[in-house]
Design an enzyme around this catalytic site. Structure first.
Site, mmCIF file in Angstrom:
data_model
loop_
_atom_site.group_PDB
_atom_site.id
_atom_site.type_symbol
_atom_site.label_atom_id
_atom_site.label_comp_id
_atom_site.label_asym_id
_atom_site.label_seq_id
_atom_site.Cartn_x
_atom_site.Cartn_y
_atom_site.Cartn_z
ATOM 1 N N HIS A 76 8.351 26.003 61.960
ATOM 2 C CA HIS A 76 8.884 27.043 61.055
ATOM 3 C C HIS A 76 7.463 27.387 60.133
ATOM 4 C CE1 HIS A 76 13.311 27.081 60.808
ATOM 5 N NE2 HIS A 76 13.140 26.785 62.018
ATOM 6 N N TYR A 94 16.979 29.070 51.355
ATOM 7 C CA TYR A 94 17.539 28.118 50.048
ATOM 8 C C TYR A 94 18.036 29.254 48.988
ATOM 9 C CZ TYR A 94 14.571 23.880 51.526
ATOM 10 O OH TYR A 94 14.143 22.784 52.323
ATOM 11 N N PRO A 97 17.580 15.902 48.028
ATOM 12 C CA PRO A 97 17.118 16.509 49.521
ATOM 13 C C PRO A 97 16.327 17.844 49.137
ATOM 14 C CG PRO A 97 19.607 16.480 49.214
ATOM 15 C CD PRO A 97 18.869 15.824 48.156
ATOM 16 N N LYS A 115 11.932 15.927 51.259
ATOM 17 C CA LYS A 115 10.742 15.069 51.089
ATOM 18 C C LYS A 115 11.204 13.663 51.621
ATOM 19 C CE LYS A 115 7.447 17.876 50.341
ATOM 20 N NZ LYS A 115 7.647 18.389 51.975
ATOM 21 N N TYR A 151 5.358 21.744 50.128
ATOM 22 C CA TYR A 151 6.567 22.007 50.935
ATOM 23 C C TYR A 151 5.995 21.365 52.781
ATOM 24 C CZ TYR A 151 11.027 23.005 53.178
ATOM 25 O OH TYR A 151 12.257 23.014 53.913
HETATM 26 P P1 RFL Z 1 17.254 4.573 55.897
HETATM 27 O O1 RFL Z 1 17.494 5.721 56.906
HETATM 28 O O2 RFL Z 1 18.181 4.436 54.891
HETATM 29 O O3 RFL Z 1 17.285 3.353 56.867
HETATM 30 C C1 RFL Z 1 17.359 2.018 56.302
HETATM 31 C C2 RFL Z 1 17.952 1.223 57.435
HETATM 32 O O4 RFL Z 1 18.311 -0.207 56.880
HETATM 33 C C3 RFL Z 1 19.485 -0.872 57.398
HETATM 34 N N1 RFL Z 1 19.763 -1.904 56.156
HETATM 35 C C4 RFL Z 1 19.494 -3.219 56.686
HETATM 36 N N2 RFL Z 1 19.280 -3.943 57.721
HETATM 37 C C5 RFL Z 1 19.055 -5.389 57.597
HETATM 38 N N3 RFL Z 1 19.560 -5.999 56.579
HETATM 39 C C6 RFL Z 1 20.050 -5.311 55.338
HETATM 40 N N4 RFL Z 1 20.392 -5.852 54.392
HETATM 41 C C7 RFL Z 1 20.079 -3.787 55.400
HETATM 42 N N5 RFL Z 1 20.205 -3.054 54.652
HETATM 43 C C8 RFL Z 1 20.003 -1.835 55.181
HETATM 44 C C9 RFL Z 1 20.264 0.423 57.476
HETATM 45 O O5 RFL Z 1 21.475 0.156 58.048
HETATM 46 C C10 RFL Z 1 19.719 1.516 57.943
HETATM 47 O O6 RFL Z 1 19.603 1.717 59.292
HETATM 48 O O7 RFL Z 1 15.852 4.559 55.222
HETATM 49 P P2 RFL Z 1 14.360 4.843 55.749
HETATM 50 O O8 RFL Z 1 14.090 4.231 57.180
HETATM 51 O O9 RFL Z 1 13.532 4.644 54.811
HETATM 52 O O10 RFL Z 1 14.634 6.646 56.045
HETATM 53 C C11 RFL Z 1 14.563 7.277 54.850
HETATM 54 C C12 RFL Z 1 15.510 8.754 55.258
HETATM 55 O O11 RFL Z 1 16.647 8.200 55.856
HETATM 56 C C13 RFL Z 1 15.751 9.598 54.124
HETATM 57 O O12 RFL Z 1 14.588 9.574 53.189
HETATM 58 C C14 RFL Z 1 16.064 10.963 54.511
HETATM 59 O O13 RFL Z 1 17.037 10.848 55.284
HETATM 60 C C15 RFL Z 1 16.261 11.824 53.202
HETATM 61 N N6 RFL Z 1 16.621 13.314 53.550
HETATM 62 C C16 RFL Z 1 15.726 14.159 53.839
HETATM 63 N N7 RFL Z 1 14.514 13.780 54.165
HETATM 64 C C17 RFL Z 1 13.504 14.694 54.638
HETATM 65 O O14 RFL Z 1 12.153 14.319 54.697
HETATM 66 N N8 RFL Z 1 13.833 15.828 55.042
HETATM 67 C C18 RFL Z 1 15.064 16.393 55.033
HETATM 68 O O15 RFL Z 1 15.407 17.277 55.389
HETATM 69 C C19 RFL Z 1 16.116 15.517 54.469
HETATM 70 N N9 RFL Z 1 17.490 15.888 54.366
HETATM 71 C C20 RFL Z 1 17.903 13.567 53.629
HETATM 72 C C21 RFL Z 1 18.293 15.014 53.847
HETATM 73 C C22 RFL Z 1 19.140 12.552 53.101
HETATM 74 C C23 RFL Z 1 20.282 13.112 53.256
HETATM 75 N N10 RFL Z 1 21.337 12.291 52.714
HETATM 76 C C24 RFL Z 1 22.485 12.000 53.383
HETATM 77 C C25 RFL Z 1 20.826 11.373 51.725
HETATM 78 C C26 RFL Z 1 19.507 15.394 53.838
HETATM 79 C C27 RFL Z 1 20.605 14.501 53.509
HETATM 80 C C28 RFL Z 1 22.104 14.911 53.541
HETATM 81 C C1 PHB Z 2 18.472 19.538 56.539
HETATM 82 O O1 PHB Z 2 18.383 20.469 57.543
HETATM 83 O O2 PHB Z 2 19.371 18.816 56.779
HETATM 84 C C2 PHB Z 2 17.874 20.040 55.482
HETATM 85 C C3 PHB Z 2 16.836 20.834 55.308
HETATM 86 C C4 PHB Z 2 16.092 21.124 54.419
HETATM 87 C C5 PHB Z 2 16.440 20.270 53.106
HETATM 88 C C6 PHB Z 2 17.365 19.389 53.101
HETATM 89 C C7 PHB Z 2 18.191 19.227 54.495
HETATM 90 O O3 PHB Z 2 15.550 20.551 52.105
#
Ligand code: RFL
Ligand code: PHB
Length: 389
Positions: free
Chosen positions: A72, A200, A292, A296, A384
């Site tokens: 993108h 957005y 989100p 980041k 971004y």
């Molecule tokens: P995670 O993914 O939470 O993984 C942590 C893992 O640790 C396990 N765990 C344990 N294991 C053993 N013992 C314990 N006591 C434990 N406690 C927990 C869990 O089961 C899990 O598997 O953290 P990690 O690896 O640091 O990754 C971070 C990302 O997942 C998170 O920052 C992103 O998903 C945030 N996020 C986005 N980030 C982006 O860079 N771009 C995006 O477009 C974006 N969109 C989003 C998002 C997060 C969202 N939600 C649902 C919070 C969109 C959404 C809706």
């Molecule tokens: C997504 O596709 O899940 C998404 C994309 C951009 C964002 C957050 C989530 O800023």
């Protein structure tokens, strides 16, 4: 048993660190509380910065992403009934990649499996011992039996609700937090995305985001009340609300269909300092959370992995602990910039319950400045696509 690095958490941070260390011959074990299918069932991030792409390449897991990911070069911002474009490529020379976190995680699991990497699933009662000494160890239960792993270092990659952060005594830990008075309701649907770019949207009815995973899989979000439950929202109600928040030129083109996933995420900004305590290092959501808006979260987790992996590599390959010693300082310097951007971009696009008419005019003026000012667009685009490591 003994290993060099115990990694707690088999989400994207833990798996990426594990695979990178493996490529360099550094022995490690991953402990994950859930099953692989459970981890892969969580629909999260969709946008990857180039720093993460580079790390995936270095880890030898970038092939499918190269084939299936969507580059993108910009994004659209909608307000006041129209849209404007921020051209990342023209402003910064860089683009981002749309490739789901689910796919990144799947590719990493496949790579760890192929390399016979040790991942212990469904572990319980993980405890980190003696992290402030030269001889830490980790204990955990699996299938009712207690296990112990001695190691040189522990990487806490266990997300916001994990045990690693809690292991750092309150006397040395400082936490900074802001919660937002709304959440995001997201759905996934097997429909073509409404546009080639993400959109957005700031609207009087609240924020909306049009995103995607591939040519026939769309991801849409709308700002919702914190008290809402996914089951309160029928698909029809979701689409109706989304369409009302988008300019006509967009809503006229949007194809709706049944949702295949629906969930609500609260929005939070959170940072814990320091990110190192003795031989324990925090990485990713274990140390910080961003709202989100701006995508980041995963990308900031990846920059932590970059600093930690290079610190460990420097230590094991050159006997130099400089990278490890400066891990917390380096990681946090970049974390706070991602926090600032996510907070700013959230405040630009959402409706806040306590906004008065002056606040609304400020938001509008800020959006107009971004629409018409190249320097403002450049600052947004640089953040971004990802600030340099
Ligand atoms: P995670 O993914 O939470 O993984 C942590 C893992 O640790 C396990 N765990 C344990 N294991 C053993 N013992 C314990 N006591 C434990 N406690 C927990 C869990 O089961 C899990 O598997 O953290 P990690 O690896 O640091 O990754 C971070 C990302 O997942 C998170 O920052 C992103 O998903 C945030 N996020 C986005 N980030 C982006 O860079 N771009 C995006 O477009 C974006 N969109 C989003 C998002 C997060 C969202 N939600 C649902 C919070 C969109 C959404 C809706
Ligand atoms: C997504 O596709 O899940 C998404 C994309 C951009 C964002 C957050 C989530 O800023």
């Amino acid at each position: 048993m003994r290993t060099q690095v115990v990694i707690i958490g088999g989400g994207p941070s833990g798996l990426l660190l594990s695979q990178l260390l493996h490529v360099r011959g550094i022995a490690n074990v991953v402990l994950e509380r859930k099953t692989r299918d459970y981890v892969l069932g969580r629909i999260r991030a969709g946008v990857l910065e180039r720093g993460l792409l580079d790390l995936m390449r270095e880890a030898g897991v970038a092939e499918r992403m190269r084939r299936e990911g969507l580059a993108h070069d910009g994004t659209l911002i909608a307000h006041e009934g129209g849209t404007f474009h921020i051209d990342f490529k023209a402003l910064t020379g860089h683009s981002v990649m749309v490739y789901g976190q689910t796919e990144v995680t799947r590719d990493l699991y496949d790579a760890r499996e192929k390399a016979n990497g040790q991942i212990e699933f469904e572990v319980e009662h993980v405890e980190i011992h003696d992290a402030d000494t030269d001889a830490p160890h980790v204990t955990f239960h699996r299938s009712g039996t207690e296990h112990r792993i001695d190691c040189d270092y522990v990487a806490g990659c266990d997300g916001f609700h994990g045990v690693s952060r809690q292991t750092i005594p309150l006397s040395v830990r400082r936490e900074y937090e802001k919660t937002y008075p709304f959440g995001w309701l997201g759905i996934l649907s097997e429909t073509p995305p409404v546009d080639d770019e993400l959109i957005y949207a700031n609207s009087q009815r609240g924020f909306a985001l049009c995103s995607m995973r591939n040519a026939n899989l769309s991801r849409y979000y709308i700002q919702c009340a914190l008290s809402d439950k996914p089951e309160d929202w029928t698909d029809a109600a979701f689409w109706q609300e989304l369409l009302r928040r988008l300019p006509d030129e967009v809503s006229e083109r949007l194809v709706t269909g049944p949702s295949i996933e629906k969930s609500i995420a609260p929005l939070r900004s959170f940072v814990t300092e320091p990110m190192r305590w003795g031989r324990l290092f925090l990485c990713g959501d274990a140390a910080h959370i961003v709202p989100p808006t701006g995508a980041k979260g995963l990308n900031t987790a990846a920059s932590d992995v970059h600093y930690l992996y290079n610190g460990l590599r420097q230590f094991y390959e050159e006997g130099d602990s400089e990278g490890i010693d400066r891990y917390s300082e380096r990681a946090l310097a970049r974390v706070w910039k991602a926090e600032r951007f996510s907070w700013w971009f959230s405040s630009l696009l959402h409706r806040y319950p306590d906004q008065n008419p002056f606040d609304l005019r400020m938001q509008r003026a800020e959006l107009e400045f971004l629409r018409t000012n190249r320097a403002a667009q450049q600052a947004m685009a640089e953040n971004y696509v990802g600030l340099p490591y």
